[in-house]
Every structure is written in C-alpha cells, then in structure tokens.
Design an enzyme around this catalytic site. Sequence first.
Site, PDB file in Angstrom:
ATOM      1  N   CYS A   2       0.846  -1.195   0.000  1.00 14.77           N
ATOM      2  CA  CYS A   2       0.000   0.000   0.000  1.00 14.77           C
ATOM      3  C   CYS A   2       0.886   1.251   0.000  1.00 14.77           C
ATOM      4  O   CYS A   2       2.061   1.195   0.300  1.00 14.77           O
ATOM      5  CB  CYS A   2      -0.871   0.008   1.260  1.00 14.77           C
ATOM      6  SG  CYS A   2      -1.835  -1.479   1.449  1.00 14.77           S
ATOM      7  N   ARG A  27       3.639   1.099  -7.350  1.00 14.48           N
ATOM      8  CA  ARG A  27       3.616   0.019  -6.355  1.00 14.48           C
ATOM      9  C   ARG A  27       2.447  -0.923  -6.566  1.00 14.48           C
ATOM     10  O   ARG A  27       2.371  -1.975  -5.958  1.00 14.48           O
ATOM     11  CB  ARG A  27       3.529   0.609  -4.939  1.00 14.48           C
ATOM     12  CG  ARG A  27       4.708   1.460  -4.529  1.00 14.48           C
ATOM     13  CD  ARG A  27       4.337   2.411  -3.401  1.00 14.48           C
ATOM     14  NE  ARG A  27       4.110   1.729  -2.147  1.00 14.48           N
ATOM     15  CZ  ARG A  27       5.037   1.630  -1.177  1.00 14.48           C
ATOM     16  NH1 ARG A  27       6.222   2.138  -1.379  1.00 14.48           N
ATOM     17  NH2 ARG A  27       4.782   1.015  -0.048  1.00 14.48           N
ATOM     18  N   TRP A  74      -3.216  -2.072  -1.606  1.00 17.92           N
ATOM     19  CA  TRP A  74      -2.923  -3.349  -2.270  1.00 17.92           C
ATOM     20  C   TRP A  74      -3.556  -4.385  -1.352  1.00 17.92           C
ATOM     21  O   TRP A  74      -3.024  -4.689  -0.281  1.00 17.92           O
ATOM     22  CB  TRP A  74      -1.421  -3.535  -2.398  1.00 17.92           C
ATOM     23  CG  TRP A  74      -0.993  -4.890  -2.859  1.00 17.92           C
ATOM     24  CD1 TRP A  74      -0.681  -5.972  -2.079  1.00 17.92           C
ATOM     25  CD2 TRP A  74      -0.849  -5.353  -4.208  1.00 17.92           C
ATOM     26  NE1 TRP A  74      -0.360  -7.050  -2.843  1.00 17.92           N
ATOM     27  CE2 TRP A  74      -0.445  -6.710  -4.159  1.00 17.92           C
ATOM     28  CE3 TRP A  74      -1.018  -4.764  -5.442  1.00 17.92           C
ATOM     29  CZ2 TRP A  74      -0.202  -7.471  -5.303  1.00 17.92           C
ATOM     30  CZ3 TRP A  74      -0.771  -5.514  -6.577  1.00 17.92           C
ATOM     31  CH2 TRP A  74      -0.373  -6.844  -6.508  1.00 17.92           C
ATOM     32  N   ASN A 100      -0.199   0.370   6.020  1.00 16.33           N
ATOM     33  CA  ASN A 100       0.461  -0.545   5.082  1.00 16.33           C
ATOM     34  C   ASN A 100       1.059  -1.657   5.922  1.00 16.33           C
ATOM     35  O   ASN A 100       1.821  -1.393   6.848  1.00 16.33           O
ATOM     36  CB  ASN A 100       1.566   0.192   4.306  1.00 16.33           C
ATOM     37  CG  ASN A 100       2.319  -0.753   3.379  1.00 16.33           C
ATOM     38  OD1 ASN A 100       1.819  -1.826   3.037  1.00 16.33           O
ATOM     39  ND2 ASN A 100       3.531  -0.374   3.003  1.00 16.33           N
ATOM     40  N   GLY A 101       0.685  -2.915   5.636  1.00 20.38           N
ATOM     41  CA  GLY A 101       1.223  -4.050   6.393  1.00 20.38           C
ATOM     42  C   GLY A 101       0.111  -5.031   6.709  1.00 20.38           C
ATOM     43  O   GLY A 101      -0.972  -4.986   6.133  1.00 20.38           O
ATOM     44  N   GLU A 482      14.093 -23.344 -12.461  1.00 22.24           N
ATOM     45  CA  GLU A 482      13.800 -21.922 -12.227  1.00 22.24           C
ATOM     46  C   GLU A 482      15.062 -21.085 -12.416  1.00 22.24           C
ATOM     47  O   GLU A 482      15.022 -20.005 -12.994  1.00 22.24           O
ATOM     48  CB  GLU A 482      13.219 -21.728 -10.827  1.00 22.24           C
ATOM     49  CG  GLU A 482      12.983 -20.298 -10.430  1.00 22.24           C
ATOM     50  CD  GLU A 482      12.104 -19.519 -11.398  1.00 22.24           C
ATOM     51  OE1 GLU A 482      11.433 -20.127 -12.247  1.00 22.24           O
ATOM     52  OE2 GLU A 482      12.132 -18.271 -11.331  1.00 22.24           O
ATOM     53  N   LYS A 486      15.342 -17.953 -15.073  1.00 22.51           N
ATOM     54  CA  LYS A 486      15.752 -16.601 -14.672  1.00 22.51           C
ATOM     55  C   LYS A 486      16.881 -16.088 -15.558  1.00 22.51           C
ATOM     56  O   LYS A 486      16.855 -14.977 -16.061  1.00 22.51           O
ATOM     57  CB  LYS A 486      16.241 -16.593 -13.213  1.00 22.51           C
ATOM     58  CG  LYS A 486      15.187 -16.570 -12.152  1.00 22.51           C
ATOM     59  CD  LYS A 486      14.410 -15.292 -12.014  1.00 22.51           C
ATOM     60  CE  LYS A 486      13.160 -15.151 -12.804  1.00 22.51           C
ATOM     61  NZ  LYS A 486      12.136 -16.139 -12.811  1.00 22.51           N
ATOM     62  N   GLU A 489      15.732 -15.606 -19.391  1.00 25.07           N
ATOM     63  CA  GLU A 489      14.680 -14.633 -19.738  1.00 25.07           C
ATOM     64  C   GLU A 489      15.157 -13.191 -19.550  1.00 25.07           C
ATOM     65  O   GLU A 489      14.571 -12.275 -20.124  1.00 25.07           O
ATOM     66  CB  GLU A 489      13.409 -14.879 -18.933  1.00 25.07           C
ATOM     67  CG  GLU A 489      13.465 -14.570 -17.462  1.00 25.07           C
ATOM     68  CD  GLU A 489      12.084 -14.697 -16.812  1.00 25.07           C
ATOM     69  OE1 GLU A 489      11.078 -14.403 -17.457  1.00 25.07           O
ATOM     70  OE2 GLU A 489      12.031 -15.098 -15.640  1.00 25.07           O
ATOM     71  N   HIS A 505      23.002 -38.921 -20.254  1.00 23.05           N
ATOM     72  CA  HIS A 505      22.151 -39.532 -21.296  1.00 23.05           C
ATOM     73  C   HIS A 505      22.014 -38.634 -22.499  1.00 23.05           C
ATOM     74  O   HIS A 505      21.042 -38.703 -23.238  1.00 23.05           O
ATOM     75  CB  HIS A 505      20.775 -39.863 -20.694  1.00 23.05           C
ATOM     76  CG  HIS A 505      20.840 -40.872 -19.595  1.00 23.05           C
ATOM     77  ND1 HIS A 505      21.078 -42.208 -19.808  1.00 23.05           N
ATOM     78  CD2 HIS A 505      20.783 -40.708 -18.246  1.00 23.05           C
ATOM     79  CE1 HIS A 505      21.115 -42.835 -18.649  1.00 23.05           C
ATOM     80  NE2 HIS A 505      20.937 -41.961 -17.677  1.00 23.05           N
ATOM     81  N   LYS A 604       4.565  -9.191 -18.351  1.00 24.81           N
ATOM     82  CA  LYS A 604       4.472  -9.569 -16.935  1.00 24.81           C
ATOM     83  C   LYS A 604       3.330 -10.557 -16.705  1.00 24.81           C
ATOM     84  O   LYS A 604       3.442 -11.468 -15.936  1.00 24.81           O
ATOM     85  CB  LYS A 604       4.277  -8.343 -16.050  1.00 24.81           C
ATOM     86  CG  LYS A 604       4.214  -8.664 -14.557  1.00 24.81           C
ATOM     87  CD  LYS A 604       5.491  -9.346 -14.087  1.00 24.81           C
ATOM     88  CE  LYS A 604       5.402  -9.803 -12.658  1.00 24.81           C
ATOM     89  NZ  LYS A 604       6.543 -10.680 -12.279  1.00 24.81           N
TER      90      LYS A 604
END
Length: 609
Positions: A2, A27, A74, A100-101, A482, A486, A489, A505, A604
Amino acid sequence: MCGIVGYVGGRQAAPILLDGLKRLEYRGYDSAGIAIHNCRHTNLIKAEGKIKVLEEKLGGAYPEGCAGIGHTRWATHGRPSDVNAHPHTDCTGDFMVVHNGIIENYQELKEWLQSKGHVFKSETDTEVIPHMIEHFYDGDLLEALKKTISRLEGSFALGVISRREPGTIAAARKSSPLIAGLGEGENFIASDIPAILQHTRKVYILEDGEMVKITKDSVEVYDFLGTPVAKSVFEVKWDAVAAERGGYPHFMLKEIHEQPRAFKDTMAGRIFPEKGEIRLDDVHLGKDYLQNLKKIFIVACGTAYHAGMVGKYIIEKLTRIPVEVDIASEFRYRNPMIDKDMLVIIISQSGETADTLAALRESRKQGARVLAVTNVVGSSVSREADDIIYTWAGPEIAVASTKAYSTQLIALDMIALYIARILGTMPDEDAKDIIAAMKKLPDQAKTLLESEDRLKAIGQKISGHQDVFYIGRGLDYPLSLEGALKLKEISYIHAEAYAAGELKHGTLALIEEGVPVIAPVTQEHLFEKTLSNIKEVKAREGYVIAIANDGNEEIKKSVDDVIYIPKTHPILSPVLTVIPMQLLAYYAAVARGCDVDKPRNLAKSVTVE
Ligand code: AGP
C-alpha cells in the site's frame, strides 16, 4: 504494498495528497482514498479502482483543508471495494487511519473491540486500529497511538488524523517503510520518497519501533515507549525514477531484496511453531475430503510451474498423496482425468494468466475442488477458486518473477503441512521442526543477500558465455529449472536445466572446456550422487559453480566456485537457494546491458493463450 501520504501545512492538502498517491502508483493498488481535515470537520472520500475513480468521485471539487492523509490499497485482507479502501475510521468518525502491512492478531482485537460495542464496517485487518485509538484516546493522540501499537502484532506503517487534534498527524513504523518529509511551514509523511520528492528532499527515515508527530511547524520522533529520538536528516539525491525503485537500479533487484519482508508477511498469522500448527483462513479442506483424496494436480505456467514442481516433492513427502504437475497450456488440451476426489492447485502470481485460468475452469467443470495460490487479491483466479492462499509479496513489477516464486514455495510448504497435520501423516515433532525452520527463513534470506558482491562477480563471469547449464537432484532439480529460466529470460543466454543423473544420457556431449554449470547440492542425502555428476562435468573441463549448505567443506575439492546458503530443513532449501540464482541471473543480464525489468518479447502477465 500500500501507499501512504500525509500533509500538514499552509496549502490545500487534497491536491498534494492526490499527486503524492499518483507517484506511488508504480507500487500497484486496487483502491484509494483521502481524508482532509479543516477547522470544522473531516472529509473522507474513498473508492475502489484507480485514483481517477476517486477524482471522479470528488467531481473536481477538492475538499478544503490544510491537513490530511491519503492511501492506495494493495488488498490483503478483504477484497477490493469502496468500504475496504483506506482511510478507515472508528465509530465516531473522530479518528482516521491509513495503514500498510498486516495486523496478524486483528481477529482477536476485533472480537475484543466488538465485545465493547465497537461496530465494524469493513473486512480489513486495518479497521481495528482506529477503533483501538478511539478506545485509548484521552486527550492525547500520540499517547493513544502508543497504547494501540503496543497491542498490535505484525507489520505496520500507519498514519492517523483526528478532528480532536486539528493540524496534527501521528504515525508509526514497524516492518513497513515510512518517512517524514521536512518542509518550510509544512511537513509530510509517506511510504516512499517519490510521493513527496517534489516538495522536499529532506526526510527522516523512520526505523522500526519509531513514532512521529507532525504539525505544520514541527516533526517530533519518539520510540514506542514515548522516549524522544534524535534523527539525522537524510538528503535525497535521487531523481524521481530512481526514487520509485527505492534507490535500486532496477525493480528486479529491489524485489529480490524485498524477499525477507515478503517471507515474513506471507507467513504472518499462519504458522505457529510452538504448536506445530498451520492456520489458513481461506482454505477449508476437511478431514473427510482429504481422506478421500485420490490425487492432487498442480497446474501453472513458467516460474509458477517451477514452484509447482518443488511443491510436488514436498506435498508427496509430507502427505503421501500422489501429485501430478502440469503446464497449464498442456493440461487443458490433454483431456485430464479429473473428478471430485481430486484437488487442483492453481498457481499464478498475477491471477490472470489465460492458460492457467482456463485450466482452473476446466478443473471445476470436471468437478474438482480448486485451491489457488496467487499474489493478487481480487484477481480472476482468486475469484473463481474454492480456496485461496495469498502470497503477500506485494506488487511484483519486474517481468522476471522473484519474490512471487519464493513466496509460492512458502505457500506450498504451508499447504503440505496443513494437509499432513489434518491427515496425521507426520509426527508432531517433525511439523514443529519444519515450522520453526520456516520462522528463520526471513533472517537467513537477509544474510544471503549480504553476499551479493560475490554473486555479482560470478554473474559477470558467466555473462560472457552463450550456454549455461543447471543440474540438480531431488528438490535441487526443479529449482534448477527456475534458475535456468531466470538467466535466459533476462540475459538472453541460452540456459538449460537437467536432472543431474540425466546429464550423461545426452547433454554431457555439450559440456566442453569452460562451459559454466550451476550445481545446487543442498539435498545432503543425494550429495554423493550429485557429486559424481559434477565430476563427470569436471572431467570434460566444465566450469562448475556449486550452491551448498554452510559447512559443506567437501564440495570445495571438486568445483571451481562455491556459493554457500544458511542451513535449513531440506524441504525449505529451495526458498533460500533460489536467491543466489536470481542474483546470478540479474548481474549477468546487467553485464550484458539487457533491459532487466522489461526483457524483450516478454510480458508480466500473459493474458492471451
Ligand atoms: C517468470 O519469471 C515469468 N515472468 C513467467 O514465466 C511467469 O512466471 C508466467 O508467465 C506465469 O505468470 P503468473 O504466475 O502470473 O501466472
């Protein structure tokens, strides 16, 4: 996260607050509101949606007043709506709060307040704060805030105004960022520097455990016990763009560094080591249902799919329920055999990925129950699932997912423990050990981030290569997938991940002198096996960078470089091991001059098939 802005001075507050909130829009948010105080009363206006919806509600006529607070929300607790938007008020409307939190103990506080006759309007955790201040207020706003925050558990950056004390804002910080802006005949509070940068470059950076009382002519800082704190002025040198990234060169690096906080928030109010318990408020999987469960599917795309592959290992290990992991774009076309005795776990940071959403709908159509793991409250996935676990990572701006991935892993750990505890498939002591180890992850991640310089050097070293390989066994294998994603990309280096035992193999044919191979070896029961695969690479003169648990001296003899991670429970290792992989990829991409936050060809959120 937030956004908070507060103003007290000689100018009209409304335009200053709205402009400040707009500078915090990066944000991410889903609703907004302002409260403006003039000598007679306080105007409160708030709306779901973007700030322009709020401005339309104002109808171009800003409420008069030289003091006020503003907020962009948020959502975490309570869906996006007008009533859940901040500022929130007490029963009398005398106190208005922005926050915020996450208030972890809000339910018990809410019950206590309701028992004293307080009436609540919203679904939020935040609303307990103005009612607590109302309860404690005895003529001194800062004193009432002090008593309130002594009873809050969790994270908060909050601001309060009251018509009982016109021209004053009280604020406090614990685990969520908050600053005080120092002007000429005016002062500010804000979540972040961009909100007030056009008015002043002089700020106090509040630390955890500090409160502040501002008027137009004064800014007084205290600790939570009310003892005055002497602060030094921080002179902001950044321009507006750098300020949005909190001084980091890219959102991706900022979000990598936000992981300790994201871990803490995602576990807040959900894990209880002393009892070995997991509490998931929005998940309602009963014992009968779980005992009849024949299979669990995990369905996702990209990084979320890689999180699902880690989740498979963990859920099967703790619950002994078979788990099948599917790429969403394949799942919906392979005519999957699903029925009501199967659970489908859908993972999506954005909650809007077209293929993943289609897989959710297909699953429900075939009678399965759907549990969503998502980072966005009110997203399509969250609205259509039967059960939800939010990863409270805050908005993820960079296209390459980092904190969303690692908090997805934490969510999957919690799901596995939640099911295992209900089915009784693991001893209490084992559950307590894992949950106790989870509590340590935020600090361990912070420790890991301190070794950033070494990772920068290694990232720069591999940036000159066209091919990089990742190999791992057990949980280190899906983690390697992953790591490879990263790197490729954001740096455009061709990177591939392989089960370490699979290398011989075929892919071993590609290993030649100097080819970098990243080898996580965190799963100690598989160490010797992976070591033999590493030796196969070294025999072809590959360049091996191992990621090992603190204290593993043996690995040094067999590789070119070792990155150490703090020791944790083996099933939690991926949450930490991914951090050096994220930093390696980041610094390789920076060294190659790539657009780290917005890599070519990528979006995104892929909202088309
Ligand atoms: C991850 O770094 C990528 N940005 C991408 O693979 C992403 O994870 C994928 O598109 C899924 O997105 P979602 O989690 O929002 O559904």
